[in-house]
Design a protein around this motif. Structure first.
Motif, PDB file in Angstrom:
ATOM      1  N   LYS A  33       0.838  -1.197   0.000  1.00  0.00           N
ATOM      2  CA  LYS A  33       0.000   0.000   0.000  1.00  0.00           C
ATOM      3  C   LYS A  33       0.873   1.246   0.000  1.00  0.00           C
ATOM      4  CE  LYS A  33      -3.823   1.894   2.711  1.00  0.00           C
ATOM      5  NZ  LYS A  33      -4.686   1.643   3.867  1.00  0.00           N
ATOM      6  N   LYS A  36      -0.970   6.294  -3.483  1.00  0.00           N
ATOM      7  CA  LYS A  36      -1.804   6.285  -4.684  1.00  0.00           C
ATOM      8  C   LYS A  36      -2.485   4.940  -4.947  1.00  0.00           C
ATOM      9  CE  LYS A  36      -1.942   8.214  -9.188  1.00  0.00           C
ATOM     10  NZ  LYS A  36      -1.560   9.310  -9.970  1.00  0.00           N
ATOM     11  N   PHE A  37      -1.733   3.832  -4.882  1.00  0.00           N
ATOM     12  CA  PHE A  37      -2.280   2.517  -5.219  1.00  0.00           C
ATOM     13  C   PHE A  37      -1.970   1.480  -4.152  1.00  0.00           C
ATOM     14  CE2 PHE A  37      -1.995   4.450  -9.419  1.00  0.00           C
ATOM     15  CZ  PHE A  37      -3.233   4.130  -9.936  1.00  0.00           C
ATOM     16  N   THR A  38      -2.875   0.520  -4.032  1.00  0.00           N
ATOM     17  CA  THR A  38      -2.654  -0.663  -3.205  1.00  0.00           C
ATOM     18  C   THR A  38      -2.669  -1.855  -4.141  1.00  0.00           C
ATOM     19  OG1 THR A  38      -3.727   0.344  -1.291  1.00  0.00           O
ATOM     20  CG2 THR A  38      -3.537  -2.058  -1.297  1.00  0.00           C
ATOM     21  N   ASN A  39      -1.582  -2.602  -4.157  1.00  0.00           N
ATOM     22  CA  ASN A  39      -1.491  -3.813  -4.972  1.00  0.00           C
ATOM     23  C   ASN A  39      -1.777  -4.999  -4.073  1.00  0.00           C
ATOM     24  OD1 ASN A  39      -0.724  -2.548  -7.437  1.00  0.00           O
ATOM     25  ND2 ASN A  39       1.276  -2.186  -6.528  1.00  0.00           N
ATOM     26  N   SER A  49      -4.721  -4.082  -8.747  1.00  0.00           N
ATOM     27  CA  SER A  49      -4.292  -2.739  -8.399  1.00  0.00           C
ATOM     28  C   SER A  49      -5.525  -1.896  -8.093  1.00  0.00           C
ATOM     29  CB  SER A  49      -3.494  -2.139  -9.563  1.00  0.00           C
ATOM     30  OG  SER A  49      -2.960  -0.903  -9.183  1.00  0.00           O
ATOM     31  N   GLU A  51      -7.011   1.795  -6.414  1.00  0.00           N
ATOM     32  CA  GLU A  51      -6.660   3.134  -5.952  1.00  0.00           C
ATOM     33  C   GLU A  51      -6.873   3.184  -4.444  1.00  0.00           C
ATOM     34  OE1 GLU A  51      -7.660   6.777  -8.096  1.00  0.00           O
ATOM     35  OE2 GLU A  51      -8.588   5.459  -9.610  1.00  0.00           O
ATOM     36  N   THR A  52      -5.819   3.565  -3.704  1.00  0.00           N
ATOM     37  CA  THR A  52      -5.853   3.548  -2.245  1.00  0.00           C
ATOM     38  C   THR A  52      -7.007   4.386  -1.707  1.00  0.00           C
ATOM     39  OG1 THR A  52      -3.478   3.127  -2.151  1.00  0.00           O
ATOM     40  CG2 THR A  52      -4.500   3.994  -0.163  1.00  0.00           C
ATOM     41  N   THR A  84      -6.814  -4.460 -13.671  1.00  0.00           N
ATOM     42  CA  THR A  84      -6.789  -3.022 -13.426  1.00  0.00           C
ATOM     43  C   THR A  84      -8.212  -2.556 -13.101  1.00  0.00           C
ATOM     44  OG1 THR A  84      -7.096  -2.547 -15.779  1.00  0.00           O
ATOM     45  CG2 THR A  84      -4.823  -2.614 -14.965  1.00  0.00           C
ATOM     46  N   ASP A  85      -8.333  -1.264 -12.765  1.00  0.00           N
ATOM     47  CA  ASP A  85      -9.641  -0.667 -12.427  1.00  0.00           C
ATOM     48  C   ASP A  85     -10.357  -1.509 -11.392  1.00  0.00           C
ATOM     49  OD1 ASP A  85      -9.164   1.272 -14.417  1.00  0.00           O
ATOM     50  OD2 ASP A  85     -10.041  -0.008 -15.945  1.00  0.00           O
TER      51      ASP A  85
END
Length: 89
Positions: A33, A36-39, A49, A51-52, A84-85
């Motif tokens: 985390k 911007k992003f949490t994988n 992925s 968006e945090t 994604t998304d």
């Protein structure tokens, strides 16, 4: 949209879903985390992925999650199914 109760069910038919939105259930193995992003990695080879700022719940290793996302394809080099998304349901 299609729901999969397990990552192994998805692996059998993944080629039919490239570019399509699905949701899939799995267990969190790794997550990373940042601002911007949490994988999120489910079951060792499913990478999502998110968006945090859109993450509405805390995530921990071994949590069972359902994640919705657009399937981008399988990466032979990293042995990963990439999405994604994404959003956590």
């Amino acid at each position: 949209e299609k729901h999969f109760d397990s990552t192994s069910d998805f692996q059998k038919v993944h080629l039919e879903y490239i570019g399509k939105v699905i949701d899939i259930k799995g267990v969190v193995v790794i997550f990373d985390k940042d601002a911007k992003f949490t994988n999120i990695n489910l079951d060792g080879s499913f990478l999502f992925s998110v968006e945090t700022r859109n993450l509405t719940k805390e995530i921990a290793i071994n949590d069972e999650l359902v994640i919705k996302g657009r399937y981008e394809g399988y990466d032979d080099l990293f042995d990963e199914y990439s999405f994604t998304d994404c959003s956590v349901k």
